[in-house]
Design an enzyme around this catalytic site. Structure first.
Site, mmCIF file in Angstrom:
data_model
loop_
_atom_site.group_PDB
_atom_site.id
_atom_site.type_symbol
_atom_site.label_atom_id
_atom_site.label_comp_id
_atom_site.label_asym_id
_atom_site.label_seq_id
_atom_site.Cartn_x
_atom_site.Cartn_y
_atom_site.Cartn_z
ATOM 1 N N HIS A 66 30.451 76.896 -94.575
ATOM 2 C CA HIS A 66 29.520 75.824 -94.951
ATOM 3 C C HIS A 66 30.368 74.574 -95.164
ATOM 4 O O HIS A 66 30.717 74.228 -96.295
ATOM 5 C CB HIS A 66 28.762 76.175 -96.225
ATOM 6 C CG HIS A 66 27.899 77.401 -96.101
ATOM 7 N ND1 HIS A 66 28.420 78.664 -96.038
ATOM 8 C CD2 HIS A 66 26.547 77.545 -96.020
ATOM 9 C CE1 HIS A 66 27.421 79.539 -95.932
ATOM 10 N NE2 HIS A 66 26.273 78.884 -95.928
ATOM 11 N N SER A 121 36.241 70.158 -97.965
ATOM 12 C CA SER A 121 37.082 71.332 -97.690
ATOM 13 C C SER A 121 37.637 71.383 -96.258
ATOM 14 O O SER A 121 38.812 71.738 -96.080
ATOM 15 C CB SER A 121 36.325 72.619 -98.025
ATOM 16 O OG SER A 121 35.088 72.670 -97.347
ATOM 17 N N ASP A 166 24.969 78.534 -87.835
ATOM 18 C CA ASP A 166 24.841 79.228 -89.119
ATOM 19 C C ASP A 166 26.199 79.852 -89.457
ATOM 20 O O ASP A 166 26.732 80.659 -88.697
ATOM 21 C CB ASP A 166 23.757 80.301 -88.970
ATOM 22 C CG ASP A 166 23.514 81.071 -90.259
ATOM 23 O OD1 ASP A 166 22.355 81.286 -90.589
ATOM 24 O OD2 ASP A 166 24.497 81.473 -90.933
ATOM 25 N N GLY A 167 26.733 79.507 -90.610
ATOM 26 C CA GLY A 167 28.074 79.958 -90.973
ATOM 27 C C GLY A 167 28.165 81.448 -91.262
ATOM 28 O O GLY A 167 29.207 82.066 -91.021
ATOM 29 N N ASP A 187 30.955 78.565 -99.054
ATOM 30 C CA ASP A 187 30.542 77.544 -100.037
ATOM 31 C C ASP A 187 29.113 77.083 -99.750
ATOM 32 O O ASP A 187 28.883 75.935 -99.379
ATOM 33 C CB ASP A 187 31.539 76.371 -99.938
ATOM 34 C CG ASP A 187 31.185 75.244 -100.891
ATOM 35 O OD1 ASP A 187 30.559 75.511 -101.929
ATOM 36 O OD2 ASP A 187 31.546 74.087 -100.592
#
Ligand code: SAM
Length: 309
Positions: A66, A121, A166-167, A187
């Site tokens: 994410h 991140s 989609d992670g 995350d």
């Protein structure tokens, strides 16, 4: 103005054209929260994991399920709305840290901060990677993903990919990496209650195919005001204690837990943690707490000390 700044501005300027499904699922925009206390603990931990992987010359792969937009403009409307960075990164900017992990985090963030940006991140990871390393950054929000692509294009050194997908589905499809060395940051926004169930399911699947994966899972600490989400993080972490891997949690509490507090802090669960990351985080978070104020405290708790595998 650098590429990163231009990209940050685009987040607020691009017209957001989402389907109804996407609108419901993707109502969260990280720019409203960038640089807050939750980013501090999460990014400290993520950097600690990456630093450890860099101790060997062998290449490694990082995954960010994410990823967000990667870079956030301090002067942007969204960051200015609640100015959450004022009780997160701001008290740390310019200090002379004792902890080496905190020092590394501030060294990584300061050039962006001086440019009136907070690095997310994926940018933190992309800056830290070496030419031999690999990264997969996943982001489902179309605009955020588009901005992230531009942000990462400006800094990528190794074999770095931005995926508009989609992670949780992506991390299963893309693991294990060929060298089986690496780490995963999970995350999610936790906008939907079912994320608290989908994540443990995904983590179990990852560990079945890649037993040594180092996983950093961020979670919010929510009071009764959050309704059904209150206690959901604690239940998720407790459920993950039986995955058979060494793990610990690090938590940063910024307020007392009572009905009105909402998110009173957050934590990271680290599965298959690198050696001594607990001690490094303990030292760094102790120092962070002192700078963030008298009501701030941190804890480290081992969920499982020995691996069964
Ligand atoms: C908390 S933010 C990420 C912040 C980022 N990891 C950082 O620390 O800078 C969560 C992001 O996940 C994205 N997202 C939500 N559901 C997703 C999904 N199923 N797969 C990938 N990204 C998703 C949101 O659009 C949002 O940008």
């Amino acid at each position: 103005m650098g590429l990163c700044s231009l990209s940050c501005w685009r987040v607020t300027m691009v017209h957001i054209n989402l389907s109804l499904y996407e609108f419901c699922v993707l109502s969260y925009l990280h720019a409203f929260h960038a640089g807050n206390h939750a980013d501090v603990i999460k990014h400290l931990c993520w950097l600690g994991v990456i630093n450890y992987l860099k101790k060997k010359e062998k290449p490694f792969t990082v995954y960010d399920t994410h990823a967000g937009a990667g870079c956030y403009a301090l002067t942007g409307e969204q960051m200015q709305k609640n100015r959450e960075f004022e009780t997160g990164f701001v008290p740390l900017a310019g200090i002379n840290p004792q902890s080496s992990l905190l020092s590394g985090y501030l060294d990584a963030m300061t050039p962006h901060w001086e440019n009136l940006q907070y690095a997310g991140s994926p940018l933190l990871a992309a800056n830290a990677l070496r030419a031999q390393d690999n990264a997969h950054f996943m982001e489902l929000h179309p605009t955020e993903s588009e901005v992230l692509t531009q942000v990462i294009r400006g800094v990528a050194k190794g074999n770095t990919h931005v995926h508009h997908r989609d992670g949780l589905e992506g991390v299963i499809a893309l693991t294990p990496p060929s060298a089986k060395r690496g780490a995963i940051l999970i995350d999610p926004p936790y906008e939907r209650l079912n994320e608290y169930e989908a994540i443990p399911t995904t983590i179990r699947k990852i560990l079945q195919r890649w037993a040594a994966a180092q996983i950093v899972l961020w979670y919010p600490l929510l009071s009764g005001r959050a309704g059904r989400k209150a206690g959901a993080s604690e239940a998720m972490v407790s459920g993950l204690s039986n995955v058979g891997k060494t793990s610990f949690t690090a938590e940063l509490r910024v307020a007392d837990k009572h009905l009105d507090t909402g998110m009173y802090g957050s934590g990271v669960m680290v599965i298959n943690p690198p050696w001594q990351l607990d001690a490094q985080l303990h030292e760094a978070l102790d120092e962070v707490s002192k700078h963030l104020g008298p009501s701030v405290s941190s804890t480290i708790n081992w969920v499982k000390k020995e691996s069964n595998s």
